[in-house]
Design a protein around this motif. Structure first.
Motif, mmCIF file in Angstrom:
data_model
loop_
_atom_site.group_PDB
_atom_site.id
_atom_site.type_symbol
_atom_site.label_atom_id
_atom_site.label_comp_id
_atom_site.label_asym_id
_atom_site.label_seq_id
_atom_site.Cartn_x
_atom_site.Cartn_y
_atom_site.Cartn_z
ATOM 1 N N VAL A 14 56.326 41.176 46.300
ATOM 2 C CA VAL A 14 54.901 41.449 46.540
ATOM 3 C C VAL A 14 54.223 41.859 45.240
ATOM 4 C CG1 VAL A 14 53.268 42.954 47.725
ATOM 5 C CG2 VAL A 14 55.234 42.028 48.965
ATOM 6 N N CYS A 15 54.890 42.701 44.464
ATOM 7 C CA CYS A 15 54.318 43.137 43.185
ATOM 8 C C CYS A 15 54.171 41.960 42.221
ATOM 9 C CB CYS A 15 55.184 44.218 42.559
ATOM 10 S SG CYS A 15 55.145 45.797 43.441
ATOM 11 N N LEU A 16 55.144 41.070 42.211
ATOM 12 C CA LEU A 16 55.062 39.880 41.359
ATOM 13 C C LEU A 16 53.880 39.011 41.762
ATOM 14 C CD1 LEU A 16 56.273 38.070 39.154
ATOM 15 C CD2 LEU A 16 57.727 37.035 40.909
ATOM 16 N N TRP A 17 53.644 38.875 43.068
ATOM 17 C CA TRP A 17 52.504 38.110 43.551
ATOM 18 C C TRP A 17 51.194 38.735 43.089
ATOM 19 C CZ3 TRP A 17 48.967 39.646 47.552
ATOM 20 C CH2 TRP A 17 48.038 38.647 47.898
ATOM 21 N N LEU A 18 51.087 40.049 43.196
ATOM 22 C CA LEU A 18 49.873 40.738 42.734
ATOM 23 C C LEU A 18 49.698 40.569 41.229
ATOM 24 C CD1 LEU A 18 50.083 44.106 44.716
ATOM 25 C CD2 LEU A 18 48.458 42.269 45.098
ATOM 26 N N LEU A 19 50.789 40.686 40.504
ATOM 27 C CA LEU A 19 50.739 40.578 39.054
ATOM 28 C C LEU A 19 50.271 39.190 38.616
ATOM 29 C CD1 LEU A 19 51.377 42.272 36.524
ATOM 30 C CD2 LEU A 19 53.693 41.332 36.596
ATOM 31 N N SER A 20 50.583 38.173 39.398
ATOM 32 C CA SER A 20 50.232 36.796 39.043
ATOM 33 C C SER A 20 48.790 36.438 39.389
ATOM 34 C CB SER A 20 51.176 35.821 39.755
ATOM 35 O OG SER A 20 50.928 35.816 41.161
ATOM 36 N N ARG A 21 48.104 37.288 40.136
ATOM 37 C CA ARG A 21 46.740 36.990 40.571
ATOM 38 C C ARG A 21 45.741 37.458 39.514
ATOM 39 N NH1 ARG A 21 44.789 38.267 46.268
ATOM 40 N NH2 ARG A 21 43.363 36.642 45.552
ATOM 41 N N VAL A 22 45.264 36.501 38.711
ATOM 42 C CA VAL A 22 44.373 36.844 37.604
ATOM 43 C C VAL A 22 43.008 37.306 38.093
ATOM 44 C CG1 VAL A 22 45.532 35.333 35.971
ATOM 45 C CG2 VAL A 22 43.675 34.420 37.383
ATOM 46 N N SER A 23 42.682 37.060 39.353
ATOM 47 C CA SER A 23 41.396 37.503 39.889
ATOM 48 C C SER A 23 41.368 39.002 40.170
ATOM 49 C CB SER A 23 41.072 36.752 41.185
ATOM 50 O OG SER A 23 42.055 37.001 42.178
ATOM 51 N N LEU A 24 42.528 39.624 40.207
ATOM 52 C CA LEU A 24 42.585 41.060 40.466
ATOM 53 C C LEU A 24 42.282 41.841 39.196
ATOM 54 C CD1 LEU A 24 45.781 41.325 42.706
ATOM 55 C CD2 LEU A 24 43.390 41.386 43.433
ATOM 56 N N PRO A 25 41.710 43.034 39.322
ATOM 57 C CA PRO A 25 41.439 43.855 38.142
ATOM 58 C C PRO A 25 42.712 44.157 37.367
ATOM 59 C CG PRO A 25 40.310 44.744 40.064
ATOM 60 C CD PRO A 25 41.229 43.671 40.555
ATOM 61 N N LEU A 26 42.559 44.321 36.068
ATOM 62 C CA LEU A 26 43.705 44.616 35.217
ATOM 63 C C LEU A 26 44.400 45.905 35.650
ATOM 64 C CD1 LEU A 26 42.134 43.683 31.774
ATOM 65 C CD2 LEU A 26 44.015 42.495 32.912
ATOM 66 N N GLY A 27 43.619 46.900 36.080
ATOM 67 C CA GLY A 27 44.214 48.153 36.534
ATOM 68 C C GLY A 27 45.134 47.950 37.719
#
Length: 199
Positions: A14-27
């Motif tokens: 799940v964390c890897l999926w979030l990390l790969s989503r460039v649309s999410l804020p850097l924070g």
């Protein structure tokens, strides 16, 4: 292989999926990356492939004292510089990490970091509920439930230990945040050098 290795693996995915989503804020991605590293180290530790409990405990502490507060800031203030800009997100993360090291390593007050984690998730739940983002609020409540069950060492499912409930709750909560659309409207703000006028 212990169940903790499997549930840590789920959290890492799940964390890897979030990390790969460039649309999410850097924070958000910094927080997800930290929690993901802790989960990967957990898989290595609990599977016996490369058991390094000290590193797992240290990165887990960073997740508790820095990643969760960073997530809370991003939820409460989605367009804040701490959520969107690498410079301010890094300063916030490092500052909270130093606080965690002082609280746990120097003062031996792990309870302070645990309370900070719970407070961060509670503020996220309240903010999401006020914004009527009920599905995301519910998944964040499940994250909070996992934290509290782990804190009291409750084994409510016979085949799972409290750590499993923590991992599953975190995975569900992070997945809900990633799918919430909370940050889809505004792109990340990158620091740019001023460009000279003219051709």
């Amino acid at each position: 292989m212990p169940s903790l290795a499997y549930t840590d693996g789920l959290l890492a995915l799940v964390c890897l999926w979030l990390l790969s989503r460039v649309s999410l804020p850097l924070g958000v991605r910094i927080a997800a990356g930290t929690l993901g590293i802790a989960a990967v180290l957990g898989v290595l530790r609990f599977s016996g492939l490369y058991p390094i409990p000290q590193w797992h405990q240290f990165v887990s502490m960073l997740g508790a004292c820095a990643a969760f507060p960073l997530l809370a800031v991003a939820v409460l203030w989605p367009d804040a510089a701490v959520a969107r800009q690498l410079k301010f997100a890094s300063i916030f993360f490092i500052g909270m990490a130093v606080f965690g090291v002082l609280a746990v390593g120097v003062a031996q007050k792990r309870v302070v970091v645990d309370a900070l984690t719970v407070l961060s998730v509670v503020t996220m739940v309240i903010s999401l509920a006020r914004g009527r983002r009920w599905p995301t609020a519910l998944t964040t409540v499940m994250m909070l439930t996992g934290l509290l069950l782990f804190a009291v060492k409750a084994a409510v499912v016979p085949t799972l230990v409290p750590g499993d409930l923590l991992h599953i709750g975190m995975a569900i909560g992070l997945l809900g945040l990633g799918m919430s659309g909370l940050w889809s409207a505004t792109p990340n703000i990158e620091a740019q050098e001023p460009q000279p006028h003219g051709a």
